[in-house]
Every structure is written in structure tokens, then in C-alpha cells.
Scaffold this motif. Sequence first.
Motif, PDB file in Angstrom:
ATOM      1  N   ARG A  49       0.847  -1.195   0.000  1.00 44.05           N
ATOM      2  CA  ARG A  49       0.000   0.000   0.000  1.00 44.05           C
ATOM      3  C   ARG A  49       0.883   1.246   0.000  1.00 44.05           C
ATOM      4  O   ARG A  49       1.829   1.353   0.780  1.00 44.05           O
ATOM      5  CB  ARG A  49      -0.923   0.021   1.214  1.00 44.05           C
ATOM      6  N   PHE A  50       0.545   2.178  -0.891  1.00 47.04           N
ATOM      7  CA  PHE A  50       1.222   3.471  -0.948  1.00 47.04           C
ATOM      8  C   PHE A  50       0.196   4.548  -0.610  1.00 47.04           C
ATOM      9  O   PHE A  50      -0.830   4.668  -1.278  1.00 47.04           O
ATOM     10  CB  PHE A  50       1.823   3.708  -2.329  1.00 47.04           C
ATOM     11  N   ARG A  51       0.487   5.340   0.420  1.00 49.84           N
ATOM     12  CA  ARG A  51      -0.503   6.286   0.934  1.00 49.84           C
ATOM     13  C   ARG A  51      -0.613   7.565   0.117  1.00 49.84           C
ATOM     14  O   ARG A  51      -1.662   8.206   0.122  1.00 49.84           O
ATOM     15  CB  ARG A  51      -0.166   6.645   2.391  1.00 49.84           C
ATOM     16  N   SER A  52       0.448   7.969  -0.570  1.00 49.63           N
ATOM     17  CA  SER A  52       0.415   9.287  -1.226  1.00 49.63           C
ATOM     18  C   SER A  52       1.057   9.247  -2.609  1.00 49.63           C
ATOM     19  O   SER A  52       1.984  10.002  -2.890  1.00 49.63           O
ATOM     20  CB  SER A  52       1.121  10.330  -0.354  1.00 49.63           C
ATOM     21  N   ALA A  53       0.562   8.382  -3.454  1.00 54.75           N
ATOM     22  CA  ALA A  53       1.060   8.318  -4.828  1.00 54.75           C
ATOM     23  C   ALA A  53       0.316   9.338  -5.680  1.00 54.75           C
ATOM     24  O   ALA A  53      -0.918   9.392  -5.649  1.00 54.75           O
ATOM     25  CB  ALA A  53       0.868   6.918  -5.404  1.00 54.75           C
ATOM     26  N   ILE A 109      14.479  16.077  -2.561  1.00 55.78           N
ATOM     27  CA  ILE A 109      13.739  17.082  -1.787  1.00 55.78           C
ATOM     28  C   ILE A 109      12.595  17.661  -2.608  1.00 55.78           C
ATOM     29  O   ILE A 109      11.469  17.814  -2.119  1.00 55.78           O
ATOM     30  CB  ILE A 109      14.692  18.204  -1.324  1.00 55.78           C
ATOM     31  N   TYR A 110      12.862  17.968  -3.875  1.00 55.73           N
ATOM     32  CA  TYR A 110      11.854  18.603  -4.730  1.00 55.73           C
ATOM     33  C   TYR A 110      11.100  17.599  -5.605  1.00 55.73           C
ATOM     34  O   TYR A 110      10.280  18.009  -6.428  1.00 55.73           O
ATOM     35  CB  TYR A 110      12.510  19.670  -5.607  1.00 55.73           C
ATOM     36  N   GLU A 111      11.365  16.306  -5.423  1.00 54.80           N
ATOM     37  CA  GLU A 111      10.708  15.243  -6.193  1.00 54.80           C
ATOM     38  C   GLU A 111      10.843  15.475  -7.698  1.00 54.80           C
ATOM     39  O   GLU A 111       9.860  15.488  -8.440  1.00 54.80           O
ATOM     40  CB  GLU A 111       9.234  15.121  -5.801  1.00 54.80           C
ATOM     41  N   LEU A 112      12.077  15.636  -8.133  1.00 54.03           N
ATOM     42  CA  LEU A 112      12.355  15.871  -9.550  1.00 54.03           C
ATOM     43  C   LEU A 112      12.655  14.541 -10.226  1.00 54.03           C
ATOM     44  O   LEU A 112      13.801  14.093 -10.292  1.00 54.03           O
ATOM     45  CB  LEU A 112      13.535  16.848  -9.703  1.00 54.03           C
ATOM     46  N   GLY A 113      11.612  13.887 -10.715  1.00 58.53           N
ATOM     47  CA  GLY A 113      11.749  12.581 -11.346  1.00 58.53           C
ATOM     48  C   GLY A 113      10.867  11.552 -10.670  1.00 58.53           C
ATOM     49  O   GLY A 113      10.656  11.609  -9.451  1.00 58.53           O
ATOM     50  N   VAL A 114      10.350  10.610 -11.448  1.00 57.72           N
ATOM     51  CA  VAL A 114       9.445   9.613 -10.876  1.00 57.72           C
ATOM     52  C   VAL A 114      10.158   8.729  -9.856  1.00 57.72           C
ATOM     53  O   VAL A 114       9.525   8.221  -8.922  1.00 57.72           O
ATOM     54  CB  VAL A 114       8.813   8.751 -11.989  1.00 57.72           C
ATOM     55  N   ASP A 115      11.463   8.536 -10.017  1.00 61.62           N
ATOM     56  CA  ASP A 115      12.196   7.716  -9.057  1.00 61.62           C
ATOM     57  C   ASP A 115      12.455   8.454  -7.752  1.00 61.62           C
ATOM     58  O   ASP A 115      12.964   7.863  -6.798  1.00 61.62           O
ATOM     59  CB  ASP A 115      13.515   7.240  -9.663  1.00 61.62           C
ATOM     60  N   LYS A 116      12.093   9.746  -7.698  1.00 58.31           N
ATOM     61  CA  LYS A 116      12.279  10.536  -6.476  1.00 58.31           C
ATOM     62  C   LYS A 116      10.952  10.832  -5.777  1.00 58.31           C
ATOM     63  O   LYS A 116      10.925  11.561  -4.783  1.00 58.31           O
ATOM     64  CB  LYS A 116      12.982  11.855  -6.808  1.00 58.31           C
ATOM     65  N   LEU A 117       9.858  10.274  -6.265  1.00 57.76           N
ATOM     66  CA  LEU A 117       8.559  10.521  -5.649  1.00 57.76           C
ATOM     67  C   LEU A 117       8.485   9.877  -4.270  1.00 57.76           C
ATOM     68  O   LEU A 117       8.922   8.740  -4.075  1.00 57.76           O
ATOM     69  CB  LEU A 117       7.438   9.969  -6.540  1.00 57.76           C
ATOM     70  N   GLN A 118       7.917  10.599  -3.322  1.00 63.85           N
ATOM     71  CA  GLN A 118       7.742  10.094  -1.962  1.00 63.85           C
ATOM     72  C   GLN A 118       6.361   9.450  -1.868  1.00 63.85           C
ATOM     73  O   GLN A 118       5.363  10.124  -1.639  1.00 63.85           O
ATOM     74  CB  GLN A 118       7.906  11.240  -0.965  1.00 63.85           C
ATOM     75  N   LEU A 119       6.322   8.134  -2.050  1.00 60.17           N
ATOM     76  CA  LEU A 119       5.062   7.407  -2.158  1.00 60.17           C
ATOM     77  C   LEU A 119       4.488   6.988  -0.806  1.00 60.17           C
ATOM     78  O   LEU A 119       3.362   6.511  -0.739  1.00 60.17           O
ATOM     79  CB  LEU A 119       5.256   6.170  -3.041  1.00 60.17           C
ATOM     80  N   SER A 120       5.243   7.124   0.261  1.00 57.64           N
ATOM     81  CA  SER A 120       4.794   6.800   1.624  1.00 57.64           C
ATOM     82  C   SER A 120       4.244   5.382   1.733  1.00 57.64           C
ATOM     83  O   SER A 120       3.051   5.181   1.993  1.00 57.64           O
ATOM     84  CB  SER A 120       3.736   7.808   2.094  1.00 57.64           C
ATOM     85  N   PRO A 121       5.075   4.359   1.540  1.00 57.95           N
ATOM     86  CA  PRO A 121       4.594   2.978   1.703  1.00 57.95           C
ATOM     87  C   PRO A 121       4.234   2.710   3.155  1.00 57.95           C
ATOM     88  O   PRO A 121       4.866   3.222   4.079  1.00 57.95           O
ATOM     89  CB  PRO A 121       5.792   2.136   1.252  1.00 57.95           C
ATOM     90  N   SER A 122       3.199   1.888   3.363  1.00 58.20           N
ATOM     91  CA  SER A 122       2.729   1.654   4.734  1.00 58.20           C
ATOM     92  C   SER A 122       2.648   0.187   5.115  1.00 58.20           C
ATOM     93  O   SER A 122       2.297  -0.126   6.244  1.00 58.20           O
ATOM     94  CB  SER A 122       1.346   2.290   4.918  1.00 58.20           C
ATOM     95  N   SER A 123       2.949  -0.730   4.192  1.00 58.73           N
ATOM     96  CA  SER A 123       2.723  -2.138   4.516  1.00 58.73           C
ATOM     97  C   SER A 123       3.925  -3.033   4.252  1.00 58.73           C
ATOM     98  O   SER A 123       3.813  -4.242   4.369  1.00 58.73           O
ATOM     99  CB  SER A 123       1.528  -2.670   3.716  1.00 58.73           C
ATOM    100  N   LEU A 124       5.071  -2.449   3.911  1.00 60.40           N
ATOM    101  CA  LEU A 124       6.253  -3.260   3.642  1.00 60.40           C
ATOM    102  C   LEU A 124       7.441  -2.730   4.436  1.00 60.40           C
ATOM    103  O   LEU A 124       7.641  -1.524   4.541  1.00 60.40           O
ATOM    104  CB  LEU A 124       6.597  -3.245   2.148  1.00 60.40           C
ATOM    105  N   ASN A 125       8.218  -3.656   4.985  1.00 55.36           N
ATOM    106  CA  ASN A 125       9.424  -3.286   5.710  1.00 55.36           C
ATOM    107  C   ASN A 125      10.688  -3.702   4.967  1.00 55.36           C
ATOM    108  O   ASN A 125      11.749  -3.132   5.171  1.00 55.36           O
ATOM    109  CB  ASN A 125       9.423  -3.923   7.111  1.00 55.36           C
ATOM    110  N   ASP A 126      10.573  -4.706   4.117  1.00 59.64           N
ATOM    111  CA  ASP A 126      11.719  -5.196   3.368  1.00 59.64           C
ATOM    112  C   ASP A 126      12.025  -4.250   2.209  1.00 59.64           C
ATOM    113  O   ASP A 126      11.160  -3.977   1.371  1.00 59.64           O
ATOM    114  CB  ASP A 126      11.437  -6.605   2.847  1.00 59.64           C
ATOM    115  N   SER A 127      13.249  -3.732   2.153  1.00 57.04           N
ATOM    116  CA  SER A 127      13.603  -2.741   1.139  1.00 57.04           C
ATOM    117  C   SER A 127      13.568  -3.323  -0.267  1.00 57.04           C
ATOM    118  O   SER A 127      13.181  -2.640  -1.219  1.00 57.04           O
ATOM    119  CB  SER A 127      14.996  -2.167   1.430  1.00 57.04           C
ATOM    120  N   ALA A 128      13.962  -4.593  -0.415  1.00 60.35           N
ATOM    121  CA  ALA A 128      13.941  -5.213  -1.742  1.00 60.35           C
ATOM    122  C   ALA A 128      12.507  -5.365  -2.247  1.00 60.35           C
ATOM    123  O   ALA A 128      12.208  -5.088  -3.414  1.00 60.35           O
ATOM    124  CB  ALA A 128      14.635  -6.573  -1.696  1.00 60.35           C
ATOM    125  N   GLU A 129      11.602  -5.807  -1.367  1.00 61.27           N
ATOM    126  CA  GLU A 129      10.197  -5.939  -1.748  1.00 61.27           C
ATOM    127  C   GLU A 129       9.598  -4.573  -2.070  1.00 61.27           C
ATOM    128  O   GLU A 129       8.851  -4.417  -3.043  1.00 61.27           O
ATOM    129  CB  GLU A 129       9.406  -6.590  -0.608  1.00 61.27           C
TER     130      GLU A 129
END
Length: 253
Positions: free
Chosen positions: A94-98, A121-141
Amino acid sequence: MRWRIPLCLLPAALLLGAADEPQLVPDVSQREVEIQYSFTGADLLLFGAIVYPDGRKPDKPADIVVVLKGPEQSIVMREKQKVAGIWVNADTARFRSAPSFYAMASSRPIDKIVDERTAAIYELGVDKLQLSPSSLNDSAELSRFQEGLVDLRNRNGLFVERPGTVEITDGVLYRARLPLSARVIVGDYTAETFLVQNGRVVAAAVRDITVRKSGFEQFMASAAENWPFAYGLVAMALAVGMGWAAGAIARRI
């Protein structure tokens, strides 16, 4: 003797300090985008001017980055796996703020303009978006699901990156075109412009864009929201009527 600046002069001092930095005067070709049944997308022009203190342009040309961003959504990503010949839901994230829509254009590739920290900081690029995941702890997943979300949005035209497409004329005027997908949702969008000098964001400005339904689509959406019970009754009556009409026609053939 210690010098003290009167409180009444502080705003003026701040304004004088701000005057040493360049300013952006941005605009957008459409402040309102109307969605009708025939809507196939839109092409937005983001343009403006860079105002330098005393009209002095820097020796090294500055860069411009424009970002068009839609309303944020809470999204659940599900991974499907084939078990005994049947596709079933497996892991979820789950991503709270996509953002529902994201488009970015720049005068040069982002990695040539700013460092990784500034881009994040400025979210310049899709790979820099802060999606706020809420259900995963494993970084690879987490990385795997984020890549899946970005790929899905890319294929639907909802995530767009156009590096090197911002045109800057005489170091003062700039323009960029960004596509608005036919799949966008209604809501409030922001068109952000960033002025970058020597790897530092020195000015930023925002213009608001409203995407809304119009015509028959607007009437249906308003009816479903404001009169849900009556809307449901009418929908059921139409379904029954169309079914009866189809049966009557079939009996006559």
C-alpha cells in the motif's frame, strides 16, 4: 555600541535580501481542463520568464525544471502468482500518497542539473517521488513494488518524463509542453516551475490547474454524489426497461 534594526524595518530588509535572487513569472496555457465523453487528453504549455536583479543575467546559463502533478491517491498494489494453473493474488503493498498524475520536463537531464539529495527534496523525477509505503518493511520488496507502480503508470501515460525539452530563449524566456493523459482523474493539479543555478534551486513558483467533468458526464457525476438513492433507482429502472425491450425485440424476430 551595538546596532539594532527596528522591528518595523525587518520586512523591508527581508525584501531587499530577496531582491538579490531571481524571480519566476510562470503561466500555463489552460487553467481549466474539461473532461467530456470525447476527451482524448490535452497538451499543456507551461511558459514564463526569469526576472534577474537589475536585469543582469548570470554568466553561466540557468536551468528550468517544470513539474505537473495531480491529486494524491492511496493505492494498493497486488502481485499475482500462478498456483495450480490459476492466477491468484499474492503479496500486496500500500502506498498512501502516490500522485495520480506526474509529468516532468527539464532543460537538461536532471542528473546534470542537481544532485541526488536536491532531486529527492523537490521530487524531480518519478524515481524521487515520496510514495509513503505503509505495509512493507523489506527494502527489496518495497523497491520491486515501486518499480511495478511506476511501470504501470508509465504504460497508462500517467507518469511522464521529458528531460532536455524545456526551451530557454535568451536566458530569460522559457517554455515546455507536457501531455495530460486521457486517463487523468478530476481534481486540483499543480504546475511547478523551478529555477536552478549551480546545482541549487534559487526560485520556484506554482500555478494551479483544475480538471473537471462537464456536460452530461458532469450531470451524471453530480447526480450520483448528491442524490445517490434516486440515481440508483433510475439506473435500475433503465436496466429493467432495456432488458424488457431487448426481450420484446427478440420475441418478434
